[in-house]
Design a protein around this motif. Structure first.
Motif, short mmCIF file in Angstrom:
data_model
loop_
_atom_site.label_atom_id
_atom_site.label_comp_id
_atom_site.label_asym_id
_atom_site.label_seq_id
_atom_site.Cartn_x
_atom_site.Cartn_y
_atom_site.Cartn_z
N ASP A 158 -2.05 67.80 82.25
CA ASP A 158 -1.40 66.48 82.35
C ASP A 158 0.04 66.62 82.83
O ASP A 158 0.52 65.81 83.63
CB ASP A 158 -1.43 65.77 81.00
CG ASP A 158 -2.83 65.36 80.57
OD1 ASP A 158 -3.72 65.31 81.45
OD2 ASP A 158 -3.03 65.08 79.38
N SER A 159 0.72 67.67 82.36
CA SER A 159 2.11 67.86 82.77
C SER A 159 2.21 68.31 84.22
O SER A 159 3.19 67.99 84.91
CB SER A 159 2.82 68.85 81.84
OG SER A 159 2.38 70.18 82.06
N VAL A 160 1.20 69.01 84.71
CA VAL A 160 1.15 69.37 86.13
C VAL A 160 0.93 68.12 86.98
O VAL A 160 1.58 67.92 88.01
CB VAL A 160 0.03 70.39 86.40
CG1 VAL A 160 -0.16 70.62 87.90
CG2 VAL A 160 0.35 71.72 85.71
N ALA A 161 0.06 67.26 86.50
CA ALA A 161 -0.29 66.04 87.25
C ALA A 161 0.86 65.04 87.32
O ALA A 161 0.87 64.16 88.19
CB ALA A 161 -1.52 65.39 86.63
N THR A 162 1.81 65.14 86.41
CA THR A 162 2.92 64.18 86.38
C THR A 162 4.21 64.75 86.96
O THR A 162 5.29 64.19 86.74
CB THR A 162 3.18 63.69 84.94
OG1 THR A 162 3.40 64.82 84.08
CG2 THR A 162 1.97 62.91 84.42
N GLN A 163 4.13 65.84 87.71
CA GLN A 163 5.32 66.36 88.38
C GLN A 163 5.82 65.38 89.44
O GLN A 163 5.04 64.78 90.17
CB GLN A 163 5.01 67.71 89.03
CG GLN A 163 4.80 68.84 88.05
CD GLN A 163 6.05 69.10 87.22
OE1 GLN A 163 7.08 69.54 87.74
NE2 GLN A 163 5.97 68.77 85.94
N THR A 164 7.13 65.23 89.51
CA THR A 164 7.70 64.31 90.50
C THR A 164 7.48 64.83 91.92
O THR A 164 7.45 64.04 92.87
CB THR A 164 9.21 64.14 90.26
OG1 THR A 164 9.85 65.41 90.34
CG2 THR A 164 9.46 63.51 88.89
N ASP A 165 7.35 66.13 92.07
CA ASP A 165 7.07 66.76 93.36
C ASP A 165 5.68 67.37 93.29
O ASP A 165 5.44 68.33 92.55
CB ASP A 165 8.12 67.85 93.65
CG ASP A 165 7.97 68.44 95.05
OD1 ASP A 165 6.86 68.41 95.61
OD2 ASP A 165 8.97 68.97 95.56
N GLN A 166 4.75 66.82 94.08
CA GLN A 166 3.37 67.29 94.06
C GLN A 166 3.03 68.18 95.26
O GLN A 166 1.87 68.52 95.47
CB GLN A 166 2.42 66.09 94.04
CG GLN A 166 2.41 65.33 92.73
CD GLN A 166 1.73 66.10 91.61
OE1 GLN A 166 0.71 66.76 91.83
NE2 GLN A 166 2.30 66.05 90.40
N GLU A 167 4.06 68.59 96.00
CA GLU A 167 3.83 69.43 97.17
C GLU A 167 3.76 70.89 96.76
O GLU A 167 4.73 71.65 96.88
CB GLU A 167 4.93 69.19 98.20
CG GLU A 167 4.86 67.84 98.88
CD GLU A 167 3.56 67.67 99.65
OE1 GLU A 167 3.19 68.59 100.42
OE2 GLU A 167 2.90 66.63 99.48
N PHE A 168 2.61 71.29 96.23
CA PHE A 168 2.37 72.68 95.86
C PHE A 168 0.87 72.90 95.82
O PHE A 168 0.09 71.95 95.70
CB PHE A 168 3.00 73.02 94.51
CG PHE A 168 2.53 72.16 93.36
CD1 PHE A 168 1.38 72.49 92.65
CD2 PHE A 168 3.24 71.02 93.00
CE1 PHE A 168 0.94 71.69 91.60
CE2 PHE A 168 2.81 70.22 91.96
CZ PHE A 168 1.66 70.55 91.25
N ASP A 169 0.45 74.16 95.91
CA ASP A 169 -0.95 74.53 95.74
C ASP A 169 -1.10 75.20 94.39
O ASP A 169 -0.28 76.06 94.01
CB ASP A 169 -1.41 75.50 96.84
CG ASP A 169 -1.55 74.81 98.19
OD1 ASP A 169 -1.59 73.56 98.22
OD2 ASP A 169 -1.60 75.53 99.22
#
Length: 294
Positions: free
Chosen positions: A22-33
């Motif tokens: 859930d904390s990964v999904a709510t990152q303000t920057d989603q540009e990562f693999d």
């Protein structure tokens, strides 16, 4: 910059994987693999946080270190940066964005961690340090873990390989990075919630038991056997000398606490010092040198 975000799933972390996701999904920057190494844990009942995930699975004979080594070797071929997070911890919303911004100027980035208990309740303590004398500091302690750091892969490649029996992969990596003249930065703002257990391998909150101190001391000695055989670059000679001196101090500490009375006195004094320690500061603590430097 589109980095890899790397973690390892392992049995003890399984109760916390959904919170982590859930904390990964709510990152303000989603540009990562997202890269996940799976170490002997079934994920049949786990809800995946993203559709596109790079999965790596432990093979027979793998150790925690060799699994990470294999993952890192793949990542450095495809990305210019990697952000490390532990799967039993929690990313605060700006974790990815802050790491990416810092890596524009630095080779390695670390951030402070806010401590939480097993149930996720904040403990009111922050794991951090204002020190920047990395040569002396990292010869004795560590603050750059695999939950709160990010590396440029051009730096990480120079930190590999590491022995398959390595326990403290994080400390070995940052030691190798500094020996290769990496430019380090530590952010005083917490961007992770760091989960505390009754018996963390790298314990940072008192009380300690004598057995925990002995176990930590043995791990620290093992760390020095991993990092000291290599010949230092001329520019890292001072750091190498700090490592050698600290190894001698810990060896002396080991001999001193073989006396159970001394170990008991040291343990009591350590537990009275302060609420939060650095990783491995419990070993041969310098504030207690009058007890063990005899």
């Amino acid at each position: 910059m589109k980095p890899a975000l790397y973690t390892t799933f392992y049995p003890a972390a399984k109760p916390y994987l959904q919170t982590w996701a859930d904390s990964v999904a709510t990152q303000t920057d989603q540009e990562f693999d997202l890269w996940i190494a799976v170490d002997n844990v079934s994920l049949d009942d786990w809800l995946r946080p993203r559709d596109a995930i790079h999965w790596l699975y432990a093979e027979p004979g793998d150790t925690p270190a060799s699994l990470r080594q294999a993952a890192f070797e793949e990542i450095i071929q495809a990305y210019d940066a990697v952000i490390f997070v532990d799967s039993d911890d929690v990313l605060l919303p700006e974790r990815v964005a802050t790491a990416k911004e810092a890596l524009k100027s630095y080779d390695v980035y670390g951030c402070a961690l806010e401590l939480i208990d097993v149930g996720g309740q904040r403990l009111g303590h922050t794991f951090t340090s204002t020190r920047t004398d990395w040569s002396e500091f990292l010869s004795k302690y560590n603050i750059f873990g695999l939950s709160n750091t990010a590396y440029r892969t051009e730096t990480l490649v120079n930190c590999l390989p590491f022995p398959s029996d390595t326990v403290m992969v994080d400390w070995l990596l940052i030691t190798n990075a500094l020996q290769n003249n990496a430019h380090l930065y530590f952010d005083q703002t917490p961007h992770m919630l760091y989960r505390q257990y009754q018996d963390n391998t790298a314990k940072v909150i008192a009380p300690y038991t004598p057995e925990q101190i002995v176990r930590a001391t043995n791990l620290v000695l093992e760390h020095y056997t991993k990092v000291l055989p290599s010949s230092p670059l001329p520019s890292s000679l001072t750091f190498h000398q700090h490592l050698q001196q600290r190894q001698k101090d810990v060896q002396h500490f080991t001999a001193t606490i073989a006396d159970k009375n001394v170990l008991a006195r040291y343990t009591k004094a350590l537990n009275a010092l302060k609420p939060v320690f650095l990783w491995w500061e419990c070993v041969a603590n310098e504030e207690l040198a009058s007890i063990w430097k005899r």
